[in-house]
Design an enzyme around this catalytic site. Structure first.
Site, short mmCIF file in Angstrom:
data_model
loop_
_atom_site.label_atom_id
_atom_site.label_comp_id
_atom_site.label_asym_id
_atom_site.label_seq_id
_atom_site.Cartn_x
_atom_site.Cartn_y
_atom_site.Cartn_z
N GLY A 255 0.81 -1.21 0.00
CA GLY A 255 0.00 0.00 0.00
C GLY A 255 0.84 1.26 0.00
CG ASP A 256 3.68 4.20 1.47
OD1 ASP A 256 4.48 4.69 0.66
OD2 ASP A 256 3.11 4.88 2.34
CG ASP A 257 7.39 4.56 -1.23
OD1 ASP A 257 6.72 4.86 -2.25
OD2 ASP A 257 7.76 5.39 -0.39
CB SER A 288 3.53 -0.10 -5.02
OG SER A 288 3.16 0.90 -4.09
#
Length: 482
Positions: A255-257, A288
């Site tokens: 959900g992020d890097d 992502s």
């Protein structure tokens, strides 16, 4: 990192013993013994199972005390060949527990660590000195599920066993503004050297998954990291103020890097002054949709240098490589080398952001300008990309030394703006479509160092686990490796 040679005697002795029916003066069938091999930077002389310390793998019973007791017991072997704690098949509910030096935590392929959702099982610790506060809230932060500090030679590995952070409760509290402290990570190792995290599946972390911070000689290898792509701040692997780190053969849905390289936040990172340097990333697959495959920053105030990434596959991600910084960060991002990247369905192939914002407090120095220089991207292909690049430096503080060569980007049909470049300087060579005017064409390829880093010279050993299957009446809980 100095490591002993592989000791073939382990396997030879185990083979002899498996062929014998007499062990320690007693007769045993080989069916009464567990034996397997695993790969690690160090082998161990002593082993124990979590079940030996009262662990119950029913998914309901708390095993926090069992883990803590097991590690405390095994710590006595730090200077006697080290120890390994084996987590057998089962669902092992637990709160946070600390590791010790010269220690291996090994998860069986059918073992699942379930992070407790009882906040009372999560101690609150001080914020990182290079951050000055928690990332979610001011003040402290919940300790990570698996935690260690000031350690030497620590290994977290398995046969692709699972660590489940059960993060949905934490995500909901974050979205509702109900957090008292910053969310815990799944694994955090601080102020340590000779660290290995490998061959595990990590799912549903409350926040970041793997966070080595203030460490040296770190290997992260063979991880599968999975989180819903809408889950907040579930970064995959975040090397933070670390020296000599190797990340390879990982698959991350985040959900992020997928990987975020960090080194402290504004004035706190500038004061702490510990860069991340000599980092290798290779054979990474990342999905992502709302973040970067590899991000440098935004907390980069201690500096980031000599990062080498290659053989990267990016699928359905917001950006391939992103540099994030802002006025007030100070620090630097320099000597960055990326090659051999394949990107499929991206918003941007390359993204640089000089106005990221997000400060720990209002005491940052507005005159602390970051230095972004010697950034090299080469030998890449991308398809179905909305925009080739968005490169935004800082007015009066341009990003310099940017080089992009031998890169072919196939744009999506709806693309209108192809390159967006402001306050950047550099060159390009053999790039399709033709870059912005700030990256004029030259006849040269971008750099990528050919000499290896010290962390690449660290060899993984073949170790053996050999242990009798204990009955409930057995009191001899710890055996030695052969």
């Amino acid at each position: 990192m100095e490591l002993p040679r592989i000791q073939v005697i382990f396997v030879l002795a185990a083979t002899i013993l498996l062929g014998s029916d007499k062990v320690d003066g007693r007769r045993h069938s080989h069916r009464e013994w567990d034996y397997f091999e695993y790969c690690a930077i160090s082998c161990r002389a002593h082993t124990a199972s979590l079940a030996d310390f009262g662990g119950v793998g029913d998914g309901v019973t708390s095993n926090t005390r069992a883990f803590q007791t097991a590690v405390d017991h095994l710590s006595q072997f730090e200077s006697d060949g080290g120890s390994m704690l084996f987590v057998p098949p089962g669902k092992w509910l637990t709160g946070s527990f600390n590791l010790t030096s010269h220690f291996t935590l090994f998860l069986h392929k059918d073992a699942v660590l379930l992070a407790s959702q009882d906040e009372n099982e999560w101690a609150v610790i001080e914020p990182l000195p290079s951050y000055g506060r928690g990332r979610d809230t001011e003040g402290g932060r919940y300790i990570s599920l698996i935690f260690g500090t000031n350690l030497t030679d620590v290994i977290i590995t398995g046969d692709n066993g699972t660590i489940d952070g059960q993060g949905e409760t934490w995500w909901n509290k974050f979205h509702k503004g109900e957090l008292s402290y910053t969310r815990p990570y799944l694994i955090e190792i601080m102020y340590s050297e000779n660290v290995q995290i490998s061959n595990l599946t990590l799912v549903n972390s409350p926040s970041w998954n793997v966070h080595p911070v203030y460490c040296s000689n770190v290997i992260v290898q063979g991880l599968t990291i999975l989180a819903p792509v809408t889950s907040p701040n579930t970064d995959g692997i975040n090397p933070d103020s670390c020296t000599n780190t190797r990340i390879e053969d990982c698959y991350i849905v985040s959900g992020d890097d997928c990987i975020a390289v960090k080194s402290g936040w504004d004035q706190y990172g500038i004061s702490f002054a510990m860069p991340t340097k000599r980092l290798v990333i290779r054979r990474l697959t990342c999905i992502s949709p709302f973040s970067a495959v590899i991000a440098l920053g935004s907390e980069m105030s201690g500096g980031i240098e000599d990062v080498r990434a290659e053989q990267i596959l990016a699928i359905d991600s917001e950006s391939g490589i992103r540099i994030k910084t802002a006025v007030g960060r100070g620090g630097y991002v320099k000597d960055i080398y990326v090659r051999g990247m394949t990107m499929k369905t991206m918003k941007w192939a390359f993204w640089m952001t000089g106005n990221y914002g997000s400060h720990p407090d209002n005491n940052y120095d507005p005159n602390a300008l970051p230095v972004i220089s010697n950034i090299n991207y080469r030998d890449m292909v991308a398809e179905n990309v909305t925009m080739a690049a968005k490169l935004e430096g800082i007015s009066g503080d341009p990003f310099t030394g940017i080089c992009i060569s031998n890169v072919t980007i196939e744009l999506a049909k709806k693309s209108k703006v192809i390159w967006n470049c402001t306050d950047v300087e550099g060159v390009s060579s053999g790039v399709i479509p033709l870059p912005c005017g700030q990256l004029p064409e030259v006849s040269a390829e971008c750099d990528f160092p050919e000499e290896s880093l010290p962390i690449d010279n660290v060899e993984i050993q073949t170790c053996s686990y050999y242990r009798r299957k204990f009955s409930s009446s057995d009191n001899d809980h710890v055996l030695k490796h052969l």
